[in-house]
Design an enzyme around this catalytic site. Structure first.
Site, PDB file in Angstrom:
ATOM      1  N   THR A  14     -24.471   5.140  -5.987  1.00 56.36           N
ATOM      2  CA  THR A  14     -25.595   5.935  -5.144  1.00 56.36           C
ATOM      3  C   THR A  14     -26.469   6.671  -6.416  1.00 56.36           C
ATOM      4  O   THR A  14     -27.582   6.230  -6.313  1.00 56.36           O
ATOM      5  CB  THR A  14     -25.055   7.253  -4.495  1.00 56.36           C
ATOM      6  OG1 THR A  14     -24.302   6.731  -3.521  1.00 56.36           O
ATOM      7  CG2 THR A  14     -26.113   7.913  -3.766  1.00 56.36           C
ATOM      8  N   LYS A 106     -19.149  15.107 -13.913  1.00 55.81           N
ATOM      9  CA  LYS A 106     -18.585  16.380 -13.949  1.00 55.81           C
ATOM     10  C   LYS A 106     -17.047  16.456 -14.327  1.00 55.81           C
ATOM     11  O   LYS A 106     -16.692  17.544 -15.029  1.00 55.81           O
ATOM     12  CB  LYS A 106     -19.049  17.187 -13.170  1.00 55.81           C
ATOM     13  CG  LYS A 106     -18.910  16.884 -11.619  1.00 55.81           C
ATOM     14  CD  LYS A 106     -20.123  16.312 -10.809  1.00 55.81           C
ATOM     15  CE  LYS A 106     -19.606  15.336  -9.772  1.00 55.81           C
ATOM     16  NZ  LYS A 106     -20.560  15.364  -8.725  1.00 55.81           N
ATOM     17  N   ILE A 137     -31.897  19.742 -10.413  1.00 57.98           N
ATOM     18  CA  ILE A 137     -32.150  20.870 -11.384  1.00 57.98           C
ATOM     19  C   ILE A 137     -31.962  20.903 -12.835  1.00 57.98           C
ATOM     20  O   ILE A 137     -30.819  20.442 -13.237  1.00 57.98           O
ATOM     21  CB  ILE A 137     -31.590  22.128 -10.545  1.00 57.98           C
ATOM     22  CG1 ILE A 137     -31.462  22.076  -9.223  1.00 57.98           C
ATOM     23  CG2 ILE A 137     -32.036  23.364 -11.176  1.00 57.98           C
ATOM     24  CD1 ILE A 137     -30.525  23.223  -8.359  1.00 57.98           C
ATOM     25  N   GLY A 188     -25.261  10.885   2.024  1.00 54.21           N
ATOM     26  CA  GLY A 188     -24.916   9.990   0.648  1.00 54.21           C
ATOM     27  C   GLY A 188     -24.452  11.343  -0.445  1.00 54.21           C
ATOM     28  O   GLY A 188     -24.621  10.826  -1.719  1.00 54.21           O
ATOM     29  N   LYS A 206     -18.298  21.844 -12.122  1.00 56.31           N
ATOM     30  CA  LYS A 206     -19.735  22.208 -12.602  1.00 56.31           C
ATOM     31  C   LYS A 206     -19.587  23.726 -13.350  1.00 56.31           C
ATOM     32  O   LYS A 206     -20.261  23.747 -14.240  1.00 56.31           O
ATOM     33  CB  LYS A 206     -20.392  22.086 -11.380  1.00 56.31           C
ATOM     34  CG  LYS A 206     -20.669  20.818 -10.889  1.00 56.31           C
ATOM     35  CD  LYS A 206     -21.398  20.780  -9.591  1.00 56.31           C
ATOM     36  CE  LYS A 206     -21.504  19.354  -9.026  1.00 56.31           C
ATOM     37  NZ  LYS A 206     -22.284  19.303  -7.825  1.00 56.31           N
TER      38      LYS A 206
HETATM   39  N1  HSE Z   1     -20.789  15.899  -4.040  1.00 55.07           N
HETATM   40  C1  HSE Z   1     -21.797  16.535  -4.635  1.00 55.07           C
HETATM   41  C2  HSE Z   1     -22.434  17.740  -3.905  1.00 55.07           C
HETATM   42  C3  HSE Z   1     -22.888  15.736  -5.458  1.00 55.07           C
HETATM   43  O1  HSE Z   1     -22.132  17.784  -3.016  1.00 55.07           O
HETATM   44  O2  HSE Z   1     -23.060  18.553  -4.296  1.00 55.07           O
HETATM   45  C4  HSE Z   1     -23.590  16.318  -6.724  1.00 55.07           C
HETATM   46  O3  HSE Z   1     -22.615  16.475  -7.773  1.00 55.07           O
END
Ligand code: HSE
Length: 448
Positions: A14, A106, A137, A188, A206
């Site tokens: 993706t 991450k 962002i 997605g 994160k």
């Molecule tokens: N799976 C993550 C989310 C995608 O839903 O924020 C971005 O890191």
């Protein structure tokens, strides 16, 4: 003739497709802004036949990673396969061959970031990772550059779009958890393994990365407290609303002397708080610095094009350095190596917070006083109580909001309460952000 920087992309999923698309579609604007051309020379993926939103020329595609790692002309390798291995091995191999790396991984950075950053420093190359946190962002760049003059006090916010989407759908439409998760997967933005989203691990990766940047330190990911949204019951969303609150999966990090708080858990925040208004797949992060005060960044935290935009911004950043003849303008954590310290994560037991409890208890005289007595014995003061409905048989939910209490006392008190014969199911606990203000607000909203 315009100079060109050659790029190899590992992983055409993706985000990889988003990066390829933005490099193809916005080639001109990228070249103008960088002052040179970003040439996507090779894309490697194990499956070249899967239908994708981009159609790179066949000769650009390969299934052999060596076609990128062994190509001397490729100066920047983009790793977008995610997960620990073989991503870690590919990145280390790229570094050892003197290639700069861009990654949105991450999980890998949160767990093995220090190893990768050291390897990069040893080989005089850089690792850029704007796409790893907050999707489109420019959050990493804000911490690395825009807020460089500040001592950061805290960073917290909504860092997982899937969890926020699910909570939004459950709150607004009464959608079930399972149906909302399916929708997120169809859009997605969920991880390949959506447990990482709903169990809070993705947000924890994160916030660990943001903490390292904010406080110039190494964070032991094992010490990060993680609790997801899988136990959030629609009844808690309703009670939260009755109190004037929303439930959000917050990632929270605070500087506390030599130590840091780093945690992810469902959190009740007042409906007037800006974070309470962040809905759907959007992310929002509040950063507080001693000079700048509080700032908030908001945007699409996931998805093909937003994350593609972030990865492409790293390519431009590294490309600009290369065009200027500079290999490493700034280390990955934007902090000199000798200044980086290892900070302990403060144990949860030591935190002082306000809490929401939902007890399931039989509806009989004296039950509430038993529960309140145990809370009192553990120094936990009650700010508000509600009980809805009346049941001669079976149990009723008894909901309480507390004043500030120590987490250790809460843990011990709930263990004792849950053993009472009149308590019919484990007590649900949700932490409340904003401390005493929250407790006061609840008392006011109940007396209004
Ligand atoms: N799976 C993550 C989310 C995608 O839903 O924020 C971005 O890191």
């Amino acid at each position: 003739m315009m100079k060109e920087i050659q790029v190899g992309l590992i992983g055409l999923g993706t985000v990889g497709s988003g990066v390829a698309k933005v490099l193809f579609d916005n080639a001109e604007v990228l070249a103008q802004r960088m002052g040179g051309k970003l040439r996507l020379k090779k894309i490697v993926d194990l499956d070249l036949d899967r239908p994708r939103p981009v159609k790179p020329p066949r000769k650009m595609l390969s299934t052999r990673v060596e076609d990128i790692l062994g190509d001397k002309g490729i100066q920047i390798v983009v790793e977008l396969i995610g997960g620990m291995e073989p991503a870690r091995t590919f990145i280390l191999a790229a570094i050892s061959r003197g290639k700069h790396v861009v990654t949105a991984n991450k999980a890998l950075l949160a767990v093995h970031g220090s190893e990768l950053f050291r390897a990069a420093a040893a080989h005089g190359v850089n690792i850029a990772f704007e796409g790893a946190v907050g999707g489109g962002i420019p959050l990493i760049r804000a911490l690395r550059e825009g807020l460089v003059a500040n001592r950061i006090d805290h960073v917290y916010g909504i860092l997982n779009g899937t969890a926020n989407y699910i909570l939004t759908r459950m709150t607004r439409e009464g959608t079930t958890f399972a149906a909302a998760l399916q929708e997120a997967q169809a859009h997605g933005f969920a991880e390949a393994d959506p447990r990482l989203d709903v169990e809070g691990v993705d947000a924890a990766h994160k916030i660990a990365i943001l903490s390292a940047l904010a406080y110039c330190c190494e964070v032991d990911f094992e010490q990060v407290y993680i609790e997801g949204i899988t136990n959030i019951d629609p009844v808690d969303i309703q009670f939260a609303a009755d109190f004037g609150y929303r439930i959000k999966l917050l990632a929270i990090s605070r500087c506390d002397g030599d130590r840091i708080e780093v945690r992810v858990h469902p959190t009740m925040i007042h409906r007037d708080h800006m974070l309470a208004k962040v809905e759907g797949v959007y992310n929002a992060i509040q950063i507080s610095g001693d000079a700048v005060g509080d700032i908030m960044l908001y945007g699409l935290g996931a998805g093909m094009m937003p994350t593609g935009s972030a990865v492409a911004s790293d390519l431009v950043d590294l490309g600009r350095n290369l065009l200027a003849g500079v290999r490493v303008r700034m280390p990955p954590l934007a902090c000199s190596e000798e200044a980086i310290v290892r900070r302990q994560v403060k144990p949860m037991d030591e935190l002082v917070l306000t809490y929401y409890f939902r007890f399931s208890a039989v509806d009989r005289p004296g039950v509430l006083s038993k529960i309140a007595g145990i809370l009192g014995n553990h120094d936990i003061s009650i700010a508000a109580v509600i009980q809805k409905g009346r049941q001669e048989k079976g149990s009723v939910p008894v909901v309480m909001m507390t004043h500030e209490a120590r987490e250790r006392d809460v843990r011990l008190a709930l263990a004792e309460i849950d053993k009472l014969p009149v308590v019919t199911a484990p007590t649900r606990l949700i932490r409340v952000e904003d401390g005493e203000r929250a407790a006061e607000g609840v008392s006011e909203s109940l007396s209004a």
